[in-house]
Design a protein around this motif. Structure first.
Motif, PDB file in Angstrom:
ATOM      1  N   LEU A  12      15.570   4.385  12.606  1.00 20.46           N
ATOM      2  CA  LEU A  12      16.069   4.429  11.226  1.00 20.46           C
ATOM      3  C   LEU A  12      16.576   3.060  10.791  1.00 20.46           C
ATOM      4  CD1 LEU A  12      18.076   7.796  11.157  1.00 20.46           C
ATOM      5  CD2 LEU A  12      15.821   7.355  10.185  1.00 20.46           C
ATOM      6  N   ILE A  13      17.291   2.391  11.680  1.00 19.55           N
ATOM      7  CA  ILE A  13      17.813   1.060  11.373  1.00 19.55           C
ATOM      8  C   ILE A  13      16.677   0.087  11.124  1.00 19.55           C
ATOM      9  CG2 ILE A  13      19.083  -0.910  12.342  1.00 19.55           C
ATOM     10  CD1 ILE A  13      20.822   1.258  13.839  1.00 19.55           C
ATOM     11  N   GLN A  14      15.639   0.125  11.968  1.00 21.64           N
ATOM     12  CA  GLN A  14      14.489  -0.768  11.803  1.00 21.64           C
ATOM     13  C   GLN A  14      13.779  -0.543  10.475  1.00 21.64           C
ATOM     14  OE1 GLN A  14      12.133   0.090  15.256  1.00 21.64           O
ATOM     15  NE2 GLN A  14      13.242  -1.351  16.555  1.00 21.64           N
ATOM     16  N   HIS A  15      13.779   0.718  10.020  1.00 22.71           N
ATOM     17  CA  HIS A  15      13.109   1.044   8.761  1.00 22.71           C
ATOM     18  C   HIS A  15      14.068   1.049   7.577  1.00 22.71           C
ATOM     19  CE1 HIS A  15      10.145   2.545  11.708  1.00 22.71           C
ATOM     20  NE2 HIS A  15       9.295   2.119  10.795  1.00 22.71           N
ATOM     21  N   ASN A  16      15.266   0.497   7.783  1.00 25.90           N
ATOM     22  CA  ASN A  16      16.273   0.402   6.727  1.00 25.90           C
ATOM     23  C   ASN A  16      16.549   1.757   6.082  1.00 25.90           C
ATOM     24  OD1 ASN A  16      18.140  -1.153   5.380  1.00 25.90           O
ATOM     25  ND2 ASN A  16      16.760  -1.579   3.675  1.00 25.90           N
ATOM     26  N   ASN A  17      16.701   2.772   6.934  1.00 24.34           N
ATOM     27  CA  ASN A  17      16.911   4.136   6.449  1.00 24.34           C
ATOM     28  C   ASN A  17      18.094   4.799   7.164  1.00 24.34           C
ATOM     29  OD1 ASN A  17      16.548   6.541   5.094  1.00 24.34           O
ATOM     30  ND2 ASN A  17      14.935   7.259   6.453  1.00 24.34           N
ATOM     31  N   VAL A  18      19.198   4.075   7.313  1.00 23.56           N
ATOM     32  CA  VAL A  18      20.374   4.622   7.989  1.00 23.56           C
ATOM     33  C   VAL A  18      20.940   5.804   7.208  1.00 23.56           C
ATOM     34  CG1 VAL A  18      22.685   4.083   8.875  1.00 23.56           C
ATOM     35  CG2 VAL A  18      20.869   2.401   9.033  1.00 23.56           C
ATOM     36  N   LYS A  19      20.646   5.862   5.925  1.00 20.88           N
ATOM     37  CA  LYS A  19      21.120   6.975   5.096  1.00 20.88           C
ATOM     38  C   LYS A  19      20.692   8.327   5.675  1.00 20.88           C
ATOM     39  CE  LYS A  19      21.339   8.637   0.377  1.00 20.88           C
ATOM     40  NZ  LYS A  19      20.941   8.426  -1.005  1.00 20.88           N
ATOM     41  N   ALA A  20      19.535   8.376   6.299  1.00 20.33           N
ATOM     42  CA  ALA A  20      19.059   9.622   6.907  1.00 20.33           C
ATOM     43  C   ALA A  20      20.016  10.082   8.010  1.00 20.33           C
ATOM     44  CB  ALA A  20      17.647   9.445   7.461  1.00 20.33           C
ATOM     45  N   PHE A  21      20.603   9.138   8.726  1.00 21.09           N
ATOM     46  CA  PHE A  21      21.587   9.486   9.751  1.00 21.09           C
ATOM     47  C   PHE A  21      22.811  10.131   9.118  1.00 21.09           C
ATOM     48  CE2 PHE A  21      25.573   8.104  11.789  1.00 21.09           C
ATOM     49  CZ  PHE A  21      25.501   8.873  12.944  1.00 21.09           C
ATOM     50  N   TYR A  22      23.294   9.524   8.040  1.00 21.71           N
ATOM     51  CA  TYR A  22      24.497  10.043   7.395  1.00 21.71           C
ATOM     52  C   TYR A  22      24.272  11.396   6.732  1.00 21.71           C
ATOM     53  CZ  TYR A  22      26.764   5.643   8.384  1.00 21.71           C
ATOM     54  OH  TYR A  22      27.310   4.568   9.038  1.00 21.71           O
ATOM     55  N   ASN A  23      23.037  11.759   6.492  1.00 22.22           N
ATOM     56  CA  ASN A  23      22.718  13.071   5.917  1.00 22.22           C
ATOM     57  C   ASN A  23      22.462  14.143   6.979  1.00 22.22           C
ATOM     58  OD1 ASN A  23      22.931  12.232   3.237  1.00 22.22           O
ATOM     59  ND2 ASN A  23      20.804  11.526   3.201  1.00 22.22           N
ATOM     60  N   CYS A  24      22.357  13.747   8.249  1.00 20.10           N
ATOM     61  CA  CYS A  24      22.014  14.712   9.290  1.00 20.10           C
ATOM     62  C   CYS A  24      23.231  15.525   9.721  1.00 20.10           C
ATOM     63  CB  CYS A  24      21.359  14.028  10.493  1.00 20.10           C
ATOM     64  SG  CYS A  24      22.494  13.258  11.655  1.00 20.10           S
ATOM     65  N   GLU A  25      22.981  16.708  10.260  1.00 14.94           N
ATOM     66  CA  GLU A  25      24.056  17.610  10.679  1.00 14.94           C
ATOM     67  C   GLU A  25      24.874  17.037  11.831  1.00 14.94           C
ATOM     68  OE1 GLU A  25      26.788  20.424  10.698  1.00 14.94           O
ATOM     69  OE2 GLU A  25      25.283  20.171   9.127  1.00 14.94           O
ATOM     70  N   LEU A  26      24.241  16.265  12.724  1.00 14.35           N
ATOM     71  CA  LEU A  26      24.985  15.639  13.825  1.00 14.35           C
ATOM     72  C   LEU A  26      26.140  14.798  13.294  1.00 14.35           C
ATOM     73  CD1 LEU A  26      22.105  14.411  16.140  1.00 14.35           C
ATOM     74  CD2 LEU A  26      23.872  16.067  16.739  1.00 14.35           C
ATOM     75  N   TRP A  27      25.842  13.959  12.295  1.00 17.94           N
ATOM     76  CA  TRP A  27      26.883  13.117  11.710  1.00 17.94           C
ATOM     77  C   TRP A  27      27.897  13.960  10.945  1.00 17.94           C
ATOM     78  CZ3 TRP A  27      30.033   9.410  11.811  1.00 17.94           C
ATOM     79  CH2 TRP A  27      30.777   9.059  10.695  1.00 17.94           C
ATOM     80  N   GLN A  28      27.435  14.909  10.163  1.00 15.69           N
ATOM     81  CA  GLN A  28      28.351  15.731   9.366  1.00 15.69           C
ATOM     82  C   GLN A  28      29.347  16.463  10.270  1.00 15.69           C
ATOM     83  OE1 GLN A  28      28.638  15.635   6.040  1.00 15.69           O
ATOM     84  NE2 GLN A  28      27.054  14.063   6.106  1.00 15.69           N
ATOM     85  N   HIS A  29      28.876  16.958  11.403  1.00 16.10           N
ATOM     86  CA  HIS A  29      29.748  17.639  12.352  1.00 16.10           C
ATOM     87  C   HIS A  29      30.791  16.675  12.934  1.00 16.10           C
ATOM     88  CE1 HIS A  29      31.108  20.366  15.468  1.00 16.10           C
ATOM     89  NE2 HIS A  29      30.914  19.396  16.349  1.00 16.10           N
ATOM     90  N   LYS A  30      30.331  15.493  13.355  1.00 18.87           N
ATOM     91  CA  LYS A  30      31.235  14.507  13.950  1.00 18.87           C
ATOM     92  C   LYS A  30      32.233  14.003  12.908  1.00 18.87           C
ATOM     93  CE  LYS A  30      31.000  13.535  17.636  1.00 18.87           C
ATOM     94  NZ  LYS A  30      31.676  13.990  18.866  1.00 18.87           N
ATOM     95  N   ARG A  31      31.784  13.858  11.668  1.00 16.31           N
ATOM     96  CA  ARG A  31      32.656  13.436  10.564  1.00 16.31           C
ATOM     97  C   ARG A  31      33.791  14.445  10.379  1.00 16.31           C
ATOM     98  NH1 ARG A  31      33.500  14.289   5.245  1.00 16.31           N
ATOM     99  NH2 ARG A  31      33.826  12.469   3.929  1.00 16.31           N
ATOM    100  N   ARG A  32      33.436  15.725  10.336  1.00 19.22           N
ATOM    101  CA  ARG A  32      34.456  16.771  10.189  1.00 19.22           C
ATOM    102  C   ARG A  32      35.443  16.747  11.361  1.00 19.22           C
ATOM    103  NH1 ARG A  32      29.834  19.604   8.284  1.00 19.22           N
ATOM    104  NH2 ARG A  32      29.506  20.534  10.349  1.00 19.22           N
ATOM    105  N   GLU A  33      34.926  16.500  12.545  1.00 16.96           N
ATOM    106  CA  GLU A  33      35.763  16.425  13.740  1.00 16.96           C
ATOM    107  C   GLU A  33      36.773  15.271  13.629  1.00 16.96           C
ATOM    108  OE1 GLU A  33      35.025  16.029  18.556  1.00 16.96           O
ATOM    109  OE2 GLU A  33      33.337  16.545  17.268  1.00 16.96           O
ATOM    110  N   ALA A  34      36.318  14.117  13.165  1.00 13.16           N
ATOM    111  CA  ALA A  34      37.207  12.959  13.006  1.00 13.16           C
ATOM    112  C   ALA A  34      38.265  13.224  11.938  1.00 13.16           C
ATOM    113  CB  ALA A  34      36.394  11.712  12.653  1.00 13.16           C
TER     114      ALA A  34
END
Length: 107
Positions: A12-34
């Motif tokens: 994602l970083i190589q393709h300049n698409n980090v936004k896809a990471f921030y939209n994924c459930e893995l991140w959303q779950h970890k965000r809520r945890e923090a």
């Protein structure tokens, strides 16, 4: 963190698409945890004896430079928007450049 997830994030970083990471459930779950860990409070304001609700979760070590820490709770801190902007002055400079005048007349 799982090697497959790290590789996916690097892609994602190589393709300049980090936004896809921030939209994924893995991140959303970890965000809520923090946010829960930090009682939904901005930790920078709290350190100054102030209170502000946390609007976002910031990576202390940036995702683009350290994708292996992207989901590490110890690498995350809850911040209000003002404090998050202070952590990313490069974004503020980029946004200001969009509003530069192209001639002397400004109205």
């Amino acid at each position: 963190m799982d090697k497959e997830i790290i590789q996916w994030l690097r892609t994602l970083i190589q393709h300049n698409n980090v936004k896809a990471f921030y939209n994924c459930e893995l991140w959303q779950h970890k965000r809520r945890e923090a946010l829960k860990r930090d009682n939904n409070e901005c930790q920078k304001c709290k350190a100054k004896g102030l209170y502000s609700a946390a609007d976002c979760v910031h990576h202390k070590q940036h995702v683009k430079k350290h994708p292996e820490l992207a989901l590490d709770l110890e690498n995350l801190i809850s911040l209000c928007n003002s404090c998050h902007d202070e952590e990313h002055p490069e974004k503020l400079r980029r946004n200001k450049s969009k509003h530069k005048f192209i001639n002397k007349e400004r109205w």
